[in-house]
Design a protein around this motif. Structure first.
Motif, PDB file in Angstrom:
ATOM      1  N   HIS A 191     -40.225  41.101 -20.697  1.00 60.61           N
ATOM      2  CA  HIS A 191     -40.447  39.660 -20.849  1.00 60.61           C
ATOM      3  C   HIS A 191     -41.167  39.317 -22.150  1.00 60.61           C
ATOM      4  N   ASN A 224     -39.299  39.063 -27.536  1.00 54.41           N
ATOM      5  CA  ASN A 224     -38.933  37.715 -27.948  1.00 54.41           C
ATOM      6  C   ASN A 224     -37.891  37.668 -29.052  1.00 54.41           C
ATOM      7  N   ALA A 243     -35.898  34.421 -28.320  1.00 53.43           N
ATOM      8  CA  ALA A 243     -36.192  33.580 -27.163  1.00 53.43           C
ATOM      9  C   ALA A 243     -36.241  32.118 -27.590  1.00 53.43           C
ATOM     10  N   PRO A 244     -35.768  31.215 -26.698  1.00 52.01           N
ATOM     11  CA  PRO A 244     -35.408  31.423 -25.295  1.00 52.01           C
ATOM     12  C   PRO A 244     -33.924  31.624 -25.033  1.00 52.01           C
ATOM     13  N   SER A 252     -29.631  37.985 -22.081  1.00 55.24           N
ATOM     14  CA  SER A 252     -30.512  38.742 -21.188  1.00 55.24           C
ATOM     15  C   SER A 252     -30.170  40.231 -21.197  1.00 55.24           C
TER      16      SER A 252
END
Length: 253
Positions: free
Chosen positions: A49, A52, A79-80, A138
């Motif tokens: 997580h 980035n 990200a995002p 992802s």
């Protein structure tokens, strides 16, 4: 006149379908039946997580029944969910580029440039696999896309464990396959609202890059394996500085 690269044609197709594809959020609304299911879901959401930004280079094979093509590709992610992918020629120069900054989707090759408003395009018209750009982001970041769901169950299946996500009507909408240690995800299966499988994704050659585990082989296919693509990563970098301008294409750089 310069000949059009086959992968460029696919990228053009992706560009034209991106603007008319509805976007469904990937925010999970979860009701779980056990502390163990909750633990696995939390682990999946926390995995990588802090990753980035990333970039990579590799080779992709795209097939549809008895037709296939192979190309070198490079990509950037931040990200995002910002993503840029380029098809490369034999000398490593880009021959076609697509990019998305979360609001607009762009396509550019030697002769053409297009821009359409779209935040999360689908690849269905290209490889008959309805995977979204957000899911690809992802997976390239070593994460598992998680469908919005109502209930999570853990099922023991031979030598592996399966985390089944169900809708409020009781239909299975996603299966996530773990090894016996329940720490490594080998594949996922995505289903539509009626419980029919839409695509599966398999992860292989897991490597540790810095503090992150990244699959260096990613394969997506439809229910019959008649269509899909396979990505082999050659090099991968994490935490790279990527300015927002990298995800905005112009007719000429």
């Amino acid at each position: 006149m310069m000949k059009t690269n086959p992968l460029s044609i696919l990228l053009i197709m992706l560009f034209f379908i991106s603007a008319c594809t509805p976007v469904s959020p990937r925010v999970s609304k979860t009701s779980v039946d056990s502390a163990e299911a909750q633990h696995l879901l939390t682990s999946l959401k926390n995995k990588n997580h802090t990753l980035n930004s990333f970039k990579g280079i590799g080779k992709i094979k795209i097939w549809d029944k008895d037709k296939f093509q192979i190309a070198r590709v490079a990509w950037l992610g931040a990200a995002p969910g910002k993503l840029r992918i380029e098809a490369l020629n034999v000398s490593g120069q880009p021959v076609a580029s697509i990019a998305g900054d979360g609001k607009w989707f762009y396509y550019r090759n030697h002769d053409d440039f297009y821009k359409k408003q779209a935040s999360d395009p689908s690849l269905k018209k290209i490889v008959s696999v309805p995977v979204r750009s957000s899911d690809i982001f992802s997976m390239l970041a070593g994460r598992v896309p998680i469908q919005e769901h109502h209930l999570a169950l853990i099922v023991k299946h031979e030598s592996e464990y399966v985390l089944e996500l169900q809708s409020k009507w009781g239909n299975i909408i996603e299966k996530i396959y773990f090894d016996t240690s329940k720490t490594i995800v080998s594949k996922i299966e995505m289903f539509d609202a009626f419980g029919s499988l839409t695509y599966r994704a398999a992860f292989g050659r897991i490597r540790t890059i810095g503090d992150y585990q990244i699959p260096f082989t990613l394969e997506l296919s439809d229910d019959d394996d008649d269509a899909g693509f396979q990505l082999h990563i050659s090099n991968y970098w994490t935490g790279v500085p990527v300015p927002p301008s990298k995800f905005i294409l112009t007719p000429t750089d």
